[in-house]
Every structure is written in structure tokens, then in C-alpha cells.
Design an enzyme around this catalytic site. Sequence first.
Site, PDB file in Angstrom:
ATOM      1  N   TYR A  15      -2.155   7.456   7.038  1.00 15.67           N
ATOM      2  CA  TYR A  15      -2.021   6.132   6.532  1.00 15.67           C
ATOM      3  C   TYR A  15      -1.085   4.739   7.405  1.00 15.67           C
ATOM      4  O   TYR A  15      -1.078   4.073   7.344  1.00 15.67           O
ATOM      5  CB  TYR A  15      -1.585   5.688   4.732  1.00 15.67           C
ATOM      6  CG  TYR A  15      -1.204   3.923   3.500  1.00 15.67           C
ATOM      7  CD1 TYR A  15      -2.318   3.835   3.279  1.00 15.67           C
ATOM      8  CD2 TYR A  15       0.201   4.262   3.909  1.00 15.67           C
ATOM      9  CE1 TYR A  15      -1.649   2.206   2.954  1.00 15.67           C
ATOM     10  CE2 TYR A  15       0.568   3.046   3.147  1.00 15.67           C
ATOM     11  CZ  TYR A  15      -0.203   2.275   2.592  1.00 15.67           C
ATOM     12  OH  TYR A  15      -0.222   1.584   2.117  1.00 15.67           O
ATOM     13  N   ASP A  39       1.684  -4.069  -4.867  1.00  9.94           N
ATOM     14  CA  ASP A  39       2.894  -4.008  -4.056  1.00  9.94           C
ATOM     15  C   ASP A  39       3.087  -4.969  -3.389  1.00  9.94           C
ATOM     16  O   ASP A  39       1.882  -6.108  -3.454  1.00  9.94           O
ATOM     17  CB  ASP A  39       1.082  -3.417  -2.335  1.00  9.94           C
ATOM     18  CG  ASP A  39       1.946  -3.344  -1.622  1.00  9.94           C
ATOM     19  OD1 ASP A  39       3.300  -4.100  -1.558  1.00  9.94           O
ATOM     20  OD2 ASP A  39       2.001  -3.078  -0.490  1.00  9.94           O
TER      21      ASP A  39
END
Lengths: 124, 124
Positions: A15, A39
Site C-alpha cells: 500500500y 480519509d
Amino acid sequence: MAASADRIRQVVDDYIRLVGSGTADEIVALYAEDATVEDPVGTDVRTGHASIREFYATLEGLQQETRLVEARIAGGEASFLFEIITRAGDKTYTLSPIDAMTFDDDGRITTMRAYWSNDDMVVS
Amino acid sequence: MAASADRIRQVVDDYIRLVGSGTADEIVALYAEDATVEDPVGTDVRTGHASIREFYATLEGLQQETRLVEARIAGGEASFLFEIITRAGDKTYTLSPIDAMTFDDDGRITTMRAYWSNDDMVVS
């Protein structure tokens, strides 16, 4: 069986690397189909690959470097501090969020929540 | 109204300080009555002051120092990396968990989840 700590660590490493230098499609492939992304924490939750791809597509054009600072894995979940360094013109923007992730049995990310605010952005 | 980022930061600072040098009662006073603690993530969740006090009481006799390394506050929640250094005999045990916390409107902790595993303990 839940994903192993080694598998989770690998996904976290992938990631971080892909947020730095991958495509939105490569990042989305780390996520389960019905995954959610918040986020930063407190904003609208995105659900599913299409919405998550849209989120990461906004990062694709940027010149970015990423670096994992610290990761902790417990109970099949992960939390990690990492740096995203973005260069634009003669400025460098450094953000170091703490992300929390859960995973399915295959190690695909099922939820991601990123703790950061604009106050945490360092411009140099 | 949700607790402000400044208030949350103060509670995180108080928490770190009290885990290092406070009593179980002082730490428990930072928590809401019906708060939950999952430490480490993946273990049984403790609910309420009595159960949470029992958890912190086990730390009371230890010679410990604590230090906040990085904290991120977003959407009325916090995540932070900190160090707990415990000296016992001629050994020093350093653990640096990442904790995630939520808060009520008064800034009392409503949930705490600590990401760490035995693999993260450094003995020197």
C-alpha cells in the site's frame, strides 16, 4: 482463517509503495470489493471499488514519495504511521498520517481510516 | 458539541503522562463511565470503570516512563504513537503502541484500542 500478521505487513508495505508510485487501479486491487475508506477520519465514507478508485485517482498525477515509519499489527488489524512527500514547483509538502486498516481472510483491505488534519501538513 | 482538537490533544497528553506516573484511579477518570478498552486489539474488550481500573492497576507498581511520539487528531478522534519504557532489574523493556481513541462531547475517552503485539517489545 484470518490473514496472518506477515500477510498484513506485506499488504501495508504494498500500500505504502503504491500510494507513492502506483496507479489508482493497483491501489484499488488491494481493497475488497465492498471496502470502505474514510480519509481523513470524520469525512464521508467511500464504499466500493469505484468510489475508492476515484479517491486515489486524484493522487495519480502528483510527484510523490512515501515511507513507512512505524507499523503495528494486532488481532488481524493494522495501524501505521507513514510519510507522503509531495513536490510541486519549488515546494515540498510532507504529510504523515496514521492509518488504521482491517482485512478479510485473504488479506484484502476491508476498511481504511486515515487520521490527519490540515494542521499536520508541513510545507518546506 | 464534539470535543475540540485542543481538548482531545490535552486528554492524550494527560493519558500519556498518567500511564507513566499516575494511579489507576487518575487514568480511569479520563474515561467515560461506559467506555471500552481493547488492549491489545484482538483481545477481550473491557467495559466500564471497574474493569478498566483493574487493567491499569496492573501497571501501578512498575517503574515506567512514557513519551508521546506522534499524535493525529481528526473528526473528534485521535490516534497516537507513544513509548512505554519499563525498567525491571537490569533490563529495560520498550513498547511503542499505536492507540486509537474516541471521545464524548466533554473529552472523556469513550473507546481505546491499542495496536501492538509481543513482537514489538524491545528488551535492552
